[in-house]
Design a protein around this motif. Structure first.
Motif, mmCIF file in Angstrom:
data_model
loop_
_atom_site.group_PDB
_atom_site.id
_atom_site.type_symbol
_atom_site.label_atom_id
_atom_site.label_comp_id
_atom_site.label_asym_id
_atom_site.label_seq_id
_atom_site.Cartn_x
_atom_site.Cartn_y
_atom_site.Cartn_z
ATOM 1 N N VAL A 188 0.843 -1.195 0.000
ATOM 2 C CA VAL A 188 0.000 0.000 0.000
ATOM 3 C C VAL A 188 0.879 1.245 0.000
ATOM 4 C CG1 VAL A 188 -1.734 1.323 1.291
ATOM 5 C CG2 VAL A 188 -1.894 -1.171 1.175
ATOM 6 N N ILE A 189 0.534 2.200 -0.880
ATOM 7 C CA ILE A 189 1.148 3.521 -0.882
ATOM 8 C C ILE A 189 0.058 4.519 -0.524
ATOM 9 C CG2 ILE A 189 2.252 5.308 -2.283
ATOM 10 C CD1 ILE A 189 3.348 3.054 -4.073
ATOM 11 N N VAL A 190 0.275 5.286 0.530
ATOM 12 C CA VAL A 190 -0.694 6.310 0.931
ATOM 13 C C VAL A 190 -0.289 7.626 0.279
ATOM 14 C CG1 VAL A 190 -1.783 7.543 2.836
ATOM 15 C CG2 VAL A 190 -1.119 5.138 3.122
ATOM 16 N N GLN A 204 -3.375 1.738 8.562
ATOM 17 C CA GLN A 204 -3.859 0.842 9.621
ATOM 18 C C GLN A 204 -5.357 0.569 9.511
ATOM 19 O OE1 GLN A 204 -2.362 2.863 13.076
ATOM 20 N NE2 GLN A 204 -0.265 2.091 12.779
ATOM 21 N N ARG A 205 -6.132 1.575 9.060
ATOM 22 C CA ARG A 205 -7.567 1.370 8.866
ATOM 23 C C ARG A 205 -7.823 0.333 7.771
ATOM 24 N NH1 ARG A 205 -9.281 7.292 7.827
ATOM 25 N NH2 ARG A 205 -11.249 6.371 7.107
ATOM 26 N N LEU A 206 -7.115 0.474 6.655
ATOM 27 C CA LEU A 206 -7.299 -0.470 5.554
ATOM 28 C C LEU A 206 -6.766 -1.848 5.933
ATOM 29 C CD1 LEU A 206 -8.087 -1.101 2.633
ATOM 30 C CD2 LEU A 206 -5.842 -0.250 1.906
ATOM 31 N N ASN A 207 -5.605 -1.879 6.544
ATOM 32 C CA ASN A 207 -5.002 -3.155 6.935
ATOM 33 C C ASN A 207 -5.868 -3.872 7.979
ATOM 34 O OD1 ASN A 207 -2.818 -5.087 6.889
ATOM 35 N ND2 ASN A 207 -2.204 -4.306 8.897
ATOM 36 N N GLY A 208 -6.421 -3.101 8.918
ATOM 37 C CA GLY A 208 -7.276 -3.699 9.940
ATOM 38 C C GLY A 208 -8.512 -4.344 9.331
ATOM 39 N N ALA A 209 -9.116 -3.664 8.350
ATOM 40 C CA ALA A 209 -10.304 -4.213 7.685
ATOM 41 C C ALA A 209 -9.956 -5.482 6.921
ATOM 42 C CB ALA A 209 -10.896 -3.170 6.743
ATOM 43 N N GLN A 215 -8.667 -11.963 6.305
ATOM 44 C CA GLN A 215 -7.521 -12.683 6.868
ATOM 45 C C GLN A 215 -6.264 -12.424 6.027
ATOM 46 O OE1 GLN A 215 -10.687 -14.614 6.449
ATOM 47 N NE2 GLN A 215 -11.000 -13.453 8.329
ATOM 48 N N TRP A 216 -6.061 -11.134 5.744
ATOM 49 C CA TRP A 216 -4.976 -10.716 4.848
ATOM 50 C C TRP A 216 -4.237 -9.557 5.485
ATOM 51 C CZ3 TRP A 216 -6.236 -9.726 -1.041
ATOM 52 C CH2 TRP A 216 -5.191 -10.239 -1.820
ATOM 53 N N THR A 217 -2.939 -9.698 5.684
ATOM 54 C CA THR A 217 -2.120 -8.620 6.221
ATOM 55 C C THR A 217 -1.385 -7.935 5.075
ATOM 56 O OG1 THR A 217 -1.817 -9.770 8.326
ATOM 57 C CG2 THR A 217 -0.240 -8.028 7.788
ATOM 58 N N LEU A 218 -1.560 -6.623 4.969
ATOM 59 C CA LEU A 218 -0.968 -5.849 3.880
ATOM 60 C C LEU A 218 0.428 -5.368 4.271
ATOM 61 C CD1 LEU A 218 -4.113 -3.683 3.011
ATOM 62 C CD2 LEU A 218 -3.470 -5.925 2.083
ATOM 63 N N HIS A 219 1.166 -4.909 3.275
ATOM 64 C CA HIS A 219 2.510 -4.363 3.491
ATOM 65 C C HIS A 219 2.483 -2.857 3.252
ATOM 66 C CE1 HIS A 219 6.507 -3.134 1.788
ATOM 67 N NE2 HIS A 219 6.852 -3.570 2.973
#
Length: 263
Positions: A188-190, A204-209, A215-219
């Motif tokens: 993810v690039i913000v 963190q909002r997107l990763n938490g969702a 069941q996917w952890t983003l980088h």
């Protein structure tokens, strides 16, 4: 264009020369600055001495060539229609960056079939070993051709902004990718963040969702600040990475390119 122009005369020779990194720069919705990120990231890598190909595969609003002030005679539409090969459509710009221009609003590209997508990906595969990086600027959203490009890339970089709609649409994109069997870990690039704290909060909002529902952890690859110089560069068709590296607007893309190398 003959492949020998790139210093590659055969498929086997290309494999020996380079092991490319293919990156799909994508987004859940338009207006997140995806193409600006793709262009400046590609230029930052090229400026650092990497051999880079940037493919404009945004079949809705193809404007990579416009952002660097180029007006191509051949585009992706000619490739898809069989009027030329992918290598024949390549234009070279600053720092030796190679660009395949897209075709904005061309119906045959917007409605590209699975067979056309596979044919394009095969052509891209034949060229990619001439490069250190192949960056694909995909269409935003859930278009089939964009999903094919993401699936074919080694890494998906999803561009989001603090706009809640951007996060909602990015999550929808993740959900579709997961449903289609995508197994890699997206980065993810913000973009357009007010600062590091806001950028982290958005991620963190997107990763938490994604963790809760997919069941996917983003980088987290990195962030780019809301910047008047960057906005003006789009209007002037003069990317900020053409500025001196000491310029803050330029430097943030070099930092992002370094993070990409590390990742």
């Amino acid at each position: 264009m003959d492949s020998s122009v790139f210093g590659c005369s055969s498929y086997e020779g290309r494999q020996k020369l380079r092991q490319p990194r293919t990156i799909a720069v994508t987004g859940g919705k338009g207006g997140v600055g995806k193409t600006t990120v793709a262009v400046n990231l590609a230029l930052a890598l090229a400026k650092a001495g990497q051999k880079v190909l940037l493919l404009d595969a945004d079949t809705d609003l193809a404007n990579v060539s416009l952002l660097v002030g180029l007006y191509p005679e051949r585009t992706l539409a000619d490739v898809i229609a069989g009027r030329c090969g992918l290598a024949d459509a390549i234009l070279q710009t600053h720092y030796g960056l190679d660009i395949v221009p897209g075709a904005s609003g061309v119906q045959t590209c917007m409605e590209m079939t699975r067979e056309d997508s596979l044919k394009l990906l095969k052509s891209l595969h034949e060229l990619e070993y001439c490069y250190d990086y192949v960056i694909i600027d995909t269409a935003s959203g859930l278009q089939t051709v964009g999903l094919h490009m993401i699936a074919a890339a080694e890494l998906a970089c999803v561009v989001v902004t603090p706009d809640p709609a951007s996060l909602t649409d990015a999550f929808s994109l993740m959900k579709v990718l997961k449903r289609r069997g995508y197994r890699r870990r997206p980065s993810v690039i913000v973009n357009m963040a007010q600062g590091a704290s806001q950028a982290r909060s958005v991620f963190q909002r997107l990763n938490g969702a994604c963790q809760r529902h997919l069941q996917w952890t983003l980088h987290y690859l990195g962030a780019l600040w809301r910047d008047e110089t960057l906005r003006q560069s789009v209007l002037n068709q003069h990317p900020v990475t053409l500025l001196p590296t000491s310029d803050p607007s330029c430097r943030q893309f070099h930092t992002l390119a370094e993070m990409l190398n590390v990742h």
